[in-house]
Design a protein around this motif. Structure first.
Motif, mmCIF file in Angstrom:
data_model
loop_
_atom_site.group_PDB
_atom_site.id
_atom_site.type_symbol
_atom_site.label_atom_id
_atom_site.label_comp_id
_atom_site.label_asym_id
_atom_site.label_seq_id
_atom_site.Cartn_x
_atom_site.Cartn_y
_atom_site.Cartn_z
ATOM 1 N N ILE B 131 0.852 -1.184 0.000
ATOM 2 C CA ILE B 131 0.000 0.000 0.000
ATOM 3 C C ILE B 131 0.892 1.240 0.000
ATOM 4 C CG2 ILE B 131 -1.622 1.295 1.442
ATOM 5 C CD1 ILE B 131 -2.763 -1.368 2.355
ATOM 6 N N PRO B 132 0.592 2.236 -0.849
ATOM 7 C CA PRO B 132 1.426 3.447 -0.845
ATOM 8 C C PRO B 132 1.454 4.087 0.544
ATOM 9 C CG PRO B 132 -0.630 3.777 -2.052
ATOM 10 C CD PRO B 132 -0.497 2.321 -1.816
ATOM 11 N N SER B 133 2.630 4.635 0.921
ATOM 12 C CA SER B 133 2.825 5.092 2.295
ATOM 13 C C SER B 133 1.804 6.152 2.706
ATOM 14 C CB SER B 133 4.246 5.643 2.449
ATOM 15 O OG SER B 133 4.466 6.632 1.463
ATOM 16 N N GLY B 137 -1.978 2.747 7.236
ATOM 17 C CA GLY B 137 -2.658 3.052 8.491
ATOM 18 C C GLY B 137 -4.156 3.124 8.313
ATOM 19 N N GLY B 138 -4.840 3.682 9.316
ATOM 20 C CA GLY B 138 -6.281 3.738 9.215
ATOM 21 C C GLY B 138 -6.875 4.678 10.234
ATOM 22 N N GLN B 139 -8.188 4.800 10.199
ATOM 23 C CA GLN B 139 -8.901 5.674 11.124
ATOM 24 C C GLN B 139 -9.770 4.832 12.031
ATOM 25 O OE1 GLN B 139 -8.308 8.932 10.769
ATOM 26 N NE2 GLN B 139 -7.084 8.538 8.914
ATOM 27 N N ASN B 140 -9.811 5.207 13.306
ATOM 28 C CA ASN B 140 -10.775 4.559 14.189
ATOM 29 C C ASN B 140 -12.030 5.413 14.220
ATOM 30 O OD1 ASN B 140 -12.157 3.155 16.050
ATOM 31 N ND2 ASN B 140 -10.431 2.922 17.470
ATOM 32 N N LEU B 146 -11.307 1.841 10.021
ATOM 33 C CA LEU B 146 -11.320 2.007 8.570
ATOM 34 C C LEU B 146 -9.887 2.143 8.062
ATOM 35 C CD1 LEU B 146 -12.832 2.646 5.863
ATOM 36 C CD2 LEU B 146 -12.651 5.049 6.511
ATOM 37 N N PRO B 147 -9.361 1.096 7.387
ATOM 38 C CA PRO B 147 -8.034 1.260 6.794
ATOM 39 C C PRO B 147 -8.109 2.351 5.721
ATOM 40 C CG PRO B 147 -8.741 -1.041 6.782
ATOM 41 C CD PRO B 147 -9.938 -0.209 7.116
ATOM 42 N N ASN B 148 -7.131 3.251 5.734
ATOM 43 C CA ASN B 148 -7.169 4.387 4.809
ATOM 44 C C ASN B 148 -7.286 3.936 3.362
ATOM 45 O OD1 ASN B 148 -7.009 6.265 6.791
ATOM 46 N ND2 ASN B 148 -4.773 6.503 6.664
ATOM 47 N N TYR B 149 -6.514 2.876 3.017
ATOM 48 C CA TYR B 149 -6.483 2.492 1.618
ATOM 49 C C TYR B 149 -7.862 2.057 1.133
ATOM 50 C CZ TYR B 149 -5.205 0.763 -2.864
ATOM 51 O OH TYR B 149 -5.154 0.596 -4.221
ATOM 52 N N ARG B 150 -8.570 1.316 2.010
ATOM 53 C CA ARG B 150 -9.887 0.817 1.591
ATOM 54 C C ARG B 150 -10.858 1.972 1.398
ATOM 55 N NH1 ARG B 150 -10.298 -5.291 3.635
ATOM 56 N NH2 ARG B 150 -8.256 -5.724 2.769
ATOM 57 N N GLY B 151 -10.769 2.952 2.300
ATOM 58 C CA GLY B 151 -11.598 4.146 2.123
ATOM 59 C C GLY B 151 -11.295 4.804 0.787
ATOM 60 N N TRP B 152 -10.008 4.879 0.462
ATOM 61 C CA TRP B 152 -9.590 5.508 -0.794
ATOM 62 C C TRP B 152 -10.161 4.756 -2.001
ATOM 63 C CZ3 TRP B 152 -7.907 8.771 -4.223
ATOM 64 C CH2 TRP B 152 -7.244 8.327 -5.368
ATOM 65 N N VAL B 153 -10.149 3.421 -1.946
ATOM 66 C CA VAL B 153 -10.664 2.645 -3.076
ATOM 67 C C VAL B 153 -12.126 2.982 -3.338
ATOM 68 C CG1 VAL B 153 -11.269 0.313 -3.847
ATOM 69 C CG2 VAL B 153 -9.040 0.744 -2.850
ATOM 70 N N VAL B 154 -12.902 3.067 -2.249
ATOM 71 C CA VAL B 154 -14.323 3.373 -2.426
ATOM 72 C C VAL B 154 -14.485 4.768 -3.035
ATOM 73 C CG1 VAL B 154 -16.504 3.717 -1.231
ATOM 74 C CG2 VAL B 154 -14.998 1.851 -0.534
ATOM 75 N N VAL B 155 -13.737 5.731 -2.492
ATOM 76 C CA VAL B 155 -13.869 7.110 -2.992
ATOM 77 C C VAL B 155 -13.417 7.193 -4.450
ATOM 78 C CG1 VAL B 155 -13.008 9.463 -2.728
ATOM 79 C CG2 VAL B 155 -13.574 8.099 -0.710
ATOM 80 N N ALA B 156 -12.250 6.596 -4.754
ATOM 81 C CA ALA B 156 -11.713 6.702 -6.106
ATOM 82 C C ALA B 156 -12.634 6.041 -7.119
ATOM 83 C CB ALA B 156 -10.325 6.058 -6.169
ATOM 84 N N SER B 157 -13.178 4.864 -6.760
ATOM 85 C CA SER B 157 -14.010 4.192 -7.750
ATOM 86 C C SER B 157 -15.334 4.924 -7.937
ATOM 87 C CB SER B 157 -14.234 2.732 -7.362
ATOM 88 O OG SER B 157 -14.562 2.647 -6.016
#
Lengths: 327, 295
Positions: B131-133, B137-140, B146-157
Motif C-alpha cells: 500500500i502506498p505510504s 494506516g487507518g482511522q478509528n 477504517l483502513p485508509n487504503y480501503r476508504g480511498w478505493v471506495v472514494v476513487a471508484s
C-alpha cells in the motif's frame, strides 16, 4: 461500416433434414465404427476413451449451439455434475457402472432442466452469461458440498462389473462399453437433428420471431433441446468418471466449458461429425503438450482467436463446403 | 459495545466495507462491459484478464522501473487501454458483421492467452504490492476501524464511476456516443467517424478495467487468476442490472457488493453464490434485468 449483424452468419450448407440417412452418412458412421473397433489394438485405449468421452461432450454442446443456435458457456456443470453423481453412485453406493452412468445422465438432465428454464428467459450473449454464472454456482457447490470431496474430488472410483457380470478392470472390455455408449449417443444426436423437432429447432435458430409467429412454442423447444444436450453432456461426464475413476473440480470448472466450445468451433459448429474431429484434435494436443504447463492454455487461446478470425466453419465445415454436402 | 442482531458491529461494518470494495470493482467492471457492449455489441470476455493486466502492469512498473502507485494509477489505464485499442483495430473490428457470439469467443481466446502468459511468467502464487505510504494506516471511527487504503478505493471508484456517467449522459461527446449506440450509420452520415469512436470506446472500457486492477493490486495480491473468477460474477451483475443504463450498472455493482458483504456476516456459506441466486430471482421476476430495456 455497419455494426448491425447480418442475420444467418452461422449459416451452414443446406442439409437434408428428415427422412432416411443419406448413403454417405451411413458410410461415414460405418467407417468411424470400423476405425474405433480396430483402434485400441494400435493406440492406447485410455487415450481413445478420453477422446470418445470428449467427443460426445462436444457433440452434446453442438446439438445446442450448432442446431439450436444457443451458446452455453456452462456445459461443464452438466459434465462435471454427472461425473460426481456417477462416481458417488459407483463408489459409495456400490452400484454397477451402467446404473451409475444412467444416474449421472439423469442428474445432468435434471440440472439442465433447472438451469435451462432460467437461461432460456434471455437471448444471445445474455444466454451465454447466464449459463456461465449458473455453472459457476455449481462449481462453488461442488467445492463446498461434503459428498464431492472438495479439492480432492472423488478418487479411486471402482470400474466395477458391467451388469454385475463382466469385469471392466481390463482397458479393453471398458473400451468397448465406452464405444457402445458414445456411438449410441452420436446416433441419438443424429436422430434428434434429423427429426421434425430438429427442423423446428433450425427454424428457431434462423429466425426466432418467424417461428413464434408460425405458432411454435419456441421456449418449449429451446428448453427441450437444452435438457437433451445437458443429458448427453451428463452421459459423457458420467462415463468419463468411470473410465478415469475420478470426478474432480476440473470437470465442473468454466475452462472445461470453454474446451467443449473450442472443440465444437474448430471441428465445425452445426456439422454432425465436426465435434468428433475437434475433440480428437484438442485431446491429442493436450496429450502431447501436457508437459508445457501453462502453454497449453496459451495455445488454446490462440486457436480460439485464429479459428474465429479465419476458420469459422471449422475443419469438417470446410470439407462439407468443398464437397457441397452436409457432414 | 452493543451487538446488532447478535453480530459485533466491528465484524458487521468490516464486512460491509469489504462488500462495498467488491461492489466498487463490480461497478467499474460492469460499467466498462456495458459501455463496450452498447457500441460494439460484443461481450468483452477478456475484461477480467484486462483487470488482472492492470494489476500486473502496475506491479511491473513498480518493480522494474520504480514507478510508484500514483503514477501507475495514471499510466496503467493508458498503457492497457492502448493494448485494447490495438486489439480492437487488429482483431475485434473484423467481427462486427458477424453474429455477436463470435466476439464472445474471440475475447474468450484473448483472455486465455493473457492469463496463460501471466501464469507462465509470474506463477500463480501471487505477487505482493504494498500500500502506498500516504494511505497506510487507518482511522478509528468508533464503531469500526477504517483502513485508509480501503476508504480511498471506495472514494476513487465512486469518482471514476460518476465521472464516466457525467461524460456519457451530460456532455456532447457522450451524446455522440449514445447516438452511435442507437444508430451508428445515421451518426456516421452526420460526419462523425464512428469506427474511430468504436475503437476509442473499447480502449476506454479496457482502461476502466485496468484502473480497477491498479486499485485492487494492494488489496489482493497480484494473481493471474484474479480476473477470471471475478468476471463471471460481473457477468451475473450485468445480467441482474441489464446493460441499458450507466447509472443502473453503477448502482447494481455497489448494491450487490453490499448484499454479498451482508451475506458473509449472516450466512458465510452462501456468500460465494448469493449473487447467482439473485440473478436467478431477477430472471424469474424481471428477465430484462432491473435497469434493462426489453429488446
Amino acid at each position: 461500416m455497419s455494426v448491425v449483424a447480418e442475420p444467418n452468419t452461422m449459416r451452414l450448407p443446406e442439409e437434408r433434414t428428415t427422412g432416411a440417412m443419406p448413403g454417405y452418412h451411413i458410410a461415414i458412421f460405418a467407417l468411424l465404427l470400423g476405425l474405433a473397433l480396430i483402434a485400441p489394438f494400435f493406440l492406447y485405449p485410455v487415450f481413445l476413451m478420453k477422446v470418445m468421452c470428449f467427443a460426445l461432450f462436444a457433440c452434446a454442446l453442438n446439438l445446442l449451439l450448432g442446431f439450436g443456435g444457443l451458446l452455453s458457456f456452462g456445459h461443464a456443470a452438466f459434465f462435471g455434475g454427472a461425473a460426481y453423481v456417477s462416481a458417488h453412485a459407483a463408489k459409495v453406493w456400490g452400484l454397477t457402472p451402467e446404473v451409475a452412468i444412467i444416474l449421472g445422465t439423469l442428474s445432468g438432465a435434471l440440472l439442465g432442466l433447472v438451469i435451462g428454464s432460467f437461461a432460456i428467459r434471455r437471448q444471445g450473449i445474455y444466454f451465454a452469461m447466464v449459463t456461465l454464472a449458473f455453472a459457476q454456482m455449481v462449481y462453488f457447490a461442488a467445492l463446498q458440498m461434503p459428498f464431492t470431496g472438495g479439492e480432492d474430488g472423488i478418487q479411486n472410483v471402482p470400474r466395477g462389473d458391467l451388469f454385475g457380470v463382466i469385469s471392466l478392470n481390463s482397458d479393453m472390455s471398458l473400451y468397448f462399453m465406452v464405444l457402445a455408449i458414445v456411438f449410441g449417443g452420436l446416433l441419438a444426436i443424429y436422430r434428434i437433428i434429423h427429426s421434425p423437432f430438429g427442423q423446428v429447432l433450425k427454424a428457431i435458430r434462423e429466425n426466432e420471431p418467424r417461428a413464434i409467429s408460425l405458432g411454435y412454442r419456441v421456449n418449449n423447444y429451446k428448453l427441450t433441446v437444452f435438457v437433451l444436450s445437458a443429458a448427453l453432456a451428463g452421459l459423457a461426464g458420467a462415463t468419463k468418471a468411470i473410465v478415469f475413476q475420478l470426478a474432480s473440480l476440473t470437470d465442473v470448472h468454466w475452462s472445461m466449458s470453454g474446451e467443449a466450445v473450442l472443440m465444437t468451433l474448430i471441428g465445425g459448429m452445426g456439422t454432425v461429425f465436426g465435434p468428433l474431429v475437434g475433440a480428437a484434435i484438442i485431446v491429442t494436443m493436450q496429450n502431447y503438450l501436457a508437459s508445457l504447463g501453462a502453454w497449453v492454455t496459451i495455445i488454446q487461446g490462440f486457436i480460439f482467436v485464429i479459428a474465429v478470425l479465419l476458420f469459422r466453419e471449422g475443419v469438417v465445415g470446410l470439407i462439407a463446403k468443398r464437397l457441397r454436402r452436409p457432414l | 459495545m452493543i451487538d446488532l442482531l447478535g453480530i459485533p458491529p466491528q465484524a458487521l461494518f468490516g464486512q460491509l466495507l469489504l462488500g462495498l470494495i467488491n461492489g466498487a470493482f463490480y461497478a467499474i467492471l460492469s460499467l466498462g462491459l456495458a459501455i463496450i457492449f452498447g457500441l460494439l455489441n460484443i461481450i468483452n470476455f477478456a475484461h477480467g484478464a484486462q483487470y488482472m493486466l492492470g494489476a500486473l502492469v502496475s506491479w511491473m512498473l513498480l518493480n522494474y522501473l520504480g514507478i510508484n502507485y500514483w503514477w501507475a494509477l495514471l499510466l496503467v489505464p493508458i498503457i492497457v487501454g492502448f493494448t485494447g485499442v490495438v486489439l480492437e483495430r487488429v482483431l475485434i473490428s473484423r467481427l462486427y458483421h458477424l453474429d455477436h457470439l463470435y466476439g464472445l469467443l474471440l475475447t474468450f481466446g484473448l483472455a486465455l492467452i493473457i492469463q496463460g502468459f501471466a501464469r507462465n511468467y509470474y506463477g500463480i502464487s501471487g505477487l505482493p504490492y504494498t500500500i502506498p505510504s500516504q494511505l497506510a494506516g487507518g482511522q478509528n471511527l468508533g464503531f469500526m476501524f477504517l483502513p485508509n487504503y480501503r476508504g480511498w478505493v471506495v472514494v476513487a471508484s465512486l469518482a471514476v464511476c460518476i465521472t464516466t456517467w457525467f461524460v456519457i449522459e451530460k456532455t456532447k461527446l457522450g451524446a455522440y456516443l449514445r447516438a452511435a449506440t442507437e444508430n451508428p450509420s445515421l451518426v456516421g452520415a452526420f460526419g462523425i467517424n464512428v469506427p474511430r469512436m468504436i475503437t476509442l470506446t473499447y480502449g476506454f472500457g479496457v482502461a476502466l478495467a485496468a484502473f480497477a486492477g491498479v486499485l485492487a493490486a494492494p488489496i489482493y495480491s497480484v494473481n493471474p487468476n484474479m480476473g477470471a473468477d471475478l468476471i463471471i460474477v460481473v457477468f451475473a451483475v450485468v445480467v441482474i442490472g441489464g446493460m441499458g443504463s450507466i447509472l443502473g450498472s453503477i448502482l447494481t455493482g455497489f448494491g450487490l457488493g453490499l448484499v454479498e458483504g451482508l451475506t458473509r456476516v449472516f450466512y458465510p456459506e452462501g456468500s460465494a453464490v448469493v449473487i447467482f441466486v439473485i440473478m436467478a430471482l431477477v430472471l424469474l421476476v424481471k428477465p430484462a434485468g432491473l435497469f434493462g430495456r426489453t429488446a
